[in-house]
Design a protein around this motif. Structure first.
Motif, mmCIF file in Angstrom:
data_model
loop_
_atom_site.group_PDB
_atom_site.id
_atom_site.type_symbol
_atom_site.label_atom_id
_atom_site.label_comp_id
_atom_site.label_asym_id
_atom_site.label_seq_id
_atom_site.Cartn_x
_atom_site.Cartn_y
_atom_site.Cartn_z
ATOM 1 N N ALA A 20 0.825 -1.204 0.000
ATOM 2 C CA ALA A 20 0.000 0.000 0.000
ATOM 3 C C ALA A 20 0.862 1.257 0.000
ATOM 4 O O ALA A 20 0.442 2.294 -0.471
ATOM 5 C CB ALA A 20 -0.921 0.012 1.216
ATOM 6 N N PHE A 21 2.071 1.173 0.519
ATOM 7 C CA PHE A 21 2.950 2.326 0.587
ATOM 8 C C PHE A 21 4.013 2.314 -0.504
ATOM 9 O O PHE A 21 4.795 3.235 -0.606
ATOM 10 C CB PHE A 21 3.616 2.396 1.970
ATOM 11 N N ALA A 22 4.073 1.295 -1.333
ATOM 12 C CA ALA A 22 5.055 1.227 -2.408
ATOM 13 C C ALA A 22 4.597 2.110 -3.566
ATOM 14 O O ALA A 22 3.408 2.276 -3.808
ATOM 15 C CB ALA A 22 5.227 -0.217 -2.872
ATOM 16 N N ALA A 23 5.569 2.661 -4.276
ATOM 17 C CA ALA A 23 5.249 3.504 -5.428
ATOM 18 C C ALA A 23 4.644 2.663 -6.542
ATOM 19 O O ALA A 23 5.069 1.536 -6.781
ATOM 20 C CB ALA A 23 6.520 4.192 -5.915
ATOM 21 N N PRO A 24 3.639 3.202 -7.238
ATOM 22 C CA PRO A 24 3.054 2.467 -8.358
ATOM 23 C C PRO A 24 4.055 2.329 -9.509
ATOM 24 O O PRO A 24 5.071 3.029 -9.547
ATOM 25 C CB PRO A 24 1.870 3.331 -8.782
ATOM 26 N N ALA A 25 3.752 1.461 -10.451
ATOM 27 C CA ALA A 25 4.620 1.257 -11.609
ATOM 28 C C ALA A 25 4.874 2.591 -12.304
ATOM 29 O O ALA A 25 3.965 3.399 -12.486
ATOM 30 C CB ALA A 25 3.973 0.271 -12.574
ATOM 31 N N GLY A 26 6.123 2.846 -12.667
ATOM 32 C CA GLY A 26 6.506 4.086 -13.325
ATOM 33 C C GLY A 26 6.883 5.193 -12.365
ATOM 34 O O GLY A 26 7.372 6.233 -12.778
ATOM 35 N N TYR A 27 6.648 4.995 -11.091
ATOM 36 C CA TYR A 27 6.974 5.977 -10.050
ATOM 37 C C TYR A 27 8.124 5.452 -9.202
ATOM 38 O O TYR A 27 8.399 4.256 -9.180
ATOM 39 C CB TYR A 27 5.771 6.209 -9.127
ATOM 40 N N ASN A 45 20.859 8.800 -5.983
ATOM 41 C CA ASN A 45 21.538 7.778 -6.777
ATOM 42 C C ASN A 45 22.318 8.379 -7.948
ATOM 43 O O ASN A 45 22.303 7.857 -9.056
ATOM 44 C CB ASN A 45 20.542 6.733 -7.297
ATOM 45 N N GLY A 46 22.968 9.515 -7.710
ATOM 46 C CA GLY A 46 23.805 10.142 -8.729
ATOM 47 C C GLY A 46 23.053 10.888 -9.815
ATOM 48 O O GLY A 46 23.633 11.262 -10.838
ATOM 49 N N HIS A 47 21.776 11.128 -9.630
ATOM 50 C CA HIS A 47 20.986 11.825 -10.645
ATOM 51 C C HIS A 47 20.218 12.974 -9.994
ATOM 52 O O HIS A 47 19.837 12.889 -8.830
ATOM 53 C CB HIS A 47 20.006 10.848 -11.313
ATOM 54 N N ARG A 48 19.999 14.062 -10.747
ATOM 55 C CA ARG A 48 19.259 15.221 -10.229
ATOM 56 C C ARG A 48 17.813 15.183 -10.704
ATOM 57 O O ARG A 48 17.529 14.847 -11.845
ATOM 58 C CB ARG A 48 19.899 16.523 -10.719
ATOM 59 N N TYR A 49 16.916 15.584 -9.805
ATOM 60 C CA TYR A 49 15.484 15.634 -10.073
ATOM 61 C C TYR A 49 14.955 17.008 -9.691
ATOM 62 O O TYR A 49 15.466 17.641 -8.769
ATOM 63 C CB TYR A 49 14.737 14.577 -9.260
ATOM 64 N N ARG A 50 13.915 17.433 -10.414
ATOM 65 C CA ARG A 50 13.290 18.720 -10.101
ATOM 66 C C ARG A 50 11.786 18.599 -10.301
ATOM 67 O O ARG A 50 11.333 17.978 -11.257
ATOM 68 C CB ARG A 50 13.833 19.811 -11.014
ATOM 69 N N LEU A 51 11.026 19.213 -9.385
ATOM 70 C CA LEU A 51 9.571 19.240 -9.514
ATOM 71 C C LEU A 51 9.199 20.068 -10.739
ATOM 72 O O LEU A 51 9.568 21.249 -10.847
ATOM 73 C CB LEU A 51 8.920 19.849 -8.274
ATOM 74 N N THR A 88 4.995 12.843 4.372
ATOM 75 C CA THR A 88 4.029 12.279 3.421
ATOM 76 C C THR A 88 4.584 11.179 2.530
ATOM 77 O O THR A 88 3.805 10.534 1.830
ATOM 78 C CB THR A 88 3.424 13.379 2.524
ATOM 79 N N HIS A 89 5.894 10.980 2.487
ATOM 80 C CA HIS A 89 6.526 9.921 1.688
ATOM 81 C C HIS A 89 6.028 9.902 0.247
ATOM 82 O O HIS A 89 5.423 8.927 -0.202
ATOM 83 C CB HIS A 89 6.303 8.551 2.342
ATOM 84 N N PRO A 90 6.269 10.982 -0.511
ATOM 85 C CA PRO A 90 5.730 11.051 -1.873
ATOM 86 C C PRO A 90 6.366 10.037 -2.831
ATOM 87 O O PRO A 90 7.468 9.543 -2.603
ATOM 88 C CB PRO A 90 6.045 12.472 -2.321
ATOM 89 N N ALA A 91 5.635 9.777 -3.901
ATOM 90 C CA ALA A 91 6.117 8.973 -5.018
ATOM 91 C C ALA A 91 6.168 9.898 -6.223
ATOM 92 O O ALA A 91 5.314 10.780 -6.382
ATOM 93 C CB ALA A 91 5.187 7.798 -5.278
ATOM 94 N N CYS A 92 7.181 9.723 -7.078
ATOM 95 C CA CYS A 92 7.398 10.629 -8.204
ATOM 96 C C CYS A 92 7.503 9.858 -9.508
ATOM 97 O O CYS A 92 7.957 8.709 -9.519
ATOM 98 C CB CYS A 92 8.702 11.408 -8.000
ATOM 99 N N ALA A 93 7.106 10.518 -10.587
ATOM 100 C CA ALA A 93 7.228 9.939 -11.925
ATOM 101 C C ALA A 93 7.944 10.936 -12.825
ATOM 102 O O ALA A 93 7.621 12.130 -12.814
ATOM 103 C CB ALA A 93 5.856 9.622 -12.501
ATOM 104 N N PRO A 94 8.920 10.464 -13.596
ATOM 105 C CA PRO A 94 9.599 11.354 -14.543
ATOM 106 C C PRO A 94 8.659 11.728 -15.687
ATOM 107 O O PRO A 94 7.886 10.893 -16.159
ATOM 108 C CB PRO A 94 10.771 10.518 -15.034
ATOM 109 N N ILE A 95 8.725 13.012 -16.105
ATOM 110 C CA ILE A 95 7.902 13.429 -17.242
ATOM 111 C C ILE A 95 8.721 14.092 -18.339
ATOM 112 O O ILE A 95 8.262 14.177 -19.470
ATOM 113 C CB ILE A 95 6.744 14.349 -16.813
ATOM 114 N N ALA A 96 9.919 14.574 -18.033
ATOM 115 C CA ALA A 96 10.801 15.184 -19.034
ATOM 116 C C ALA A 96 12.229 15.087 -18.518
ATOM 117 O O ALA A 96 12.460 15.039 -17.304
ATOM 118 C CB ALA A 96 10.422 16.636 -19.282
#
Length: 181
Positions: A20-27, A45-51, A88-96
């Motif tokens: 229930a707390f695991a990120a869905p596929a793609g996230y 993990n050596g990569h940068r992310y931005r909202l 809140t332990h968010p889950a994220c998905a890459p879009i660009a």
């Protein structure tokens, strides 16, 4: 229920709770292993992310708090992002993606509702709607959330000397200094 049956039921319930707390596929889970750089950017993990579509307050810019003390605006955005991640332990998905950063959208489940992390940051007044090169919001929904936060004087909007970071960045990019046009 026998001991084996109780263990089996307990194991099934534990497995359901963990999924229930695991990120869905793609996230991917945004958690404690993220190294926050600003109130909208982190590395993991050596990569940068931005909202995507979010602009946090710029580090080194200041506002005057209610006690009359100058505070770093970027640190305020960063602190609230850290608190949201922790709580809140968010889950994220890459879009660009480009060579420097992967833009993501993130959600968190709060009180049984799935909420967008960018909207949460902006609605609480600790981030802003990012603007494109033409000065238009990257995400119009974020612009609406920002206007509502501004009207309510939420978060940083309660301080009269807070400057919108996208406007500051636009001035810098176009070579216009404050007070000159």
């Amino acid at each position: 229920m026998s001991g084996t049956g109780a263990i089996t039921v307990g194991l099934i319930l534990a497995m359901k709770a963990s999924t229930a707390f695991a990120a869905p596929a793609g996230y991917f889970d945004l958690g404690t292993r993220a190294v926050l750089e600003t109130g909208d950017t982190w590395s993991m993990n050596g990569h940068r992310y931005r909202l995507y579509g979010v602009q946090s307050c710029l580090r080194g810019t200041t506002f005057t708090n209610n006690a009359g003390k100058s505070q770093d605006c970027g640190d305020a955005s960063l602190s609230v992002l850290a608190a949201f991640i922790k709580d809140t332990h968010p889950a994220c998905a890459p879009i660009a993606e480009n060579s420097a950063v992967t833009y993501v959208v993130c959600f968190a489940v709060v009180a049984g509702q799935r909420l967008d992390l960018g909207t949460m940051m902006i609605s609480e007044g600790y981030a802003f709607a990012a603007l494109d090169a033409d000065g238009l919001p990257v995400n119009p929904a974020y612009s609406v959330a920002e206007q509502q936060a501004r009207i309510r004087r939420s978060g940083l909007w309660q301080f009269s000397d807070v400057q919108h970071p996208s406007i500051l960045l636009g001035r810098t990019a176009s070579g216009i200094q404050e007070g000159r046009q």
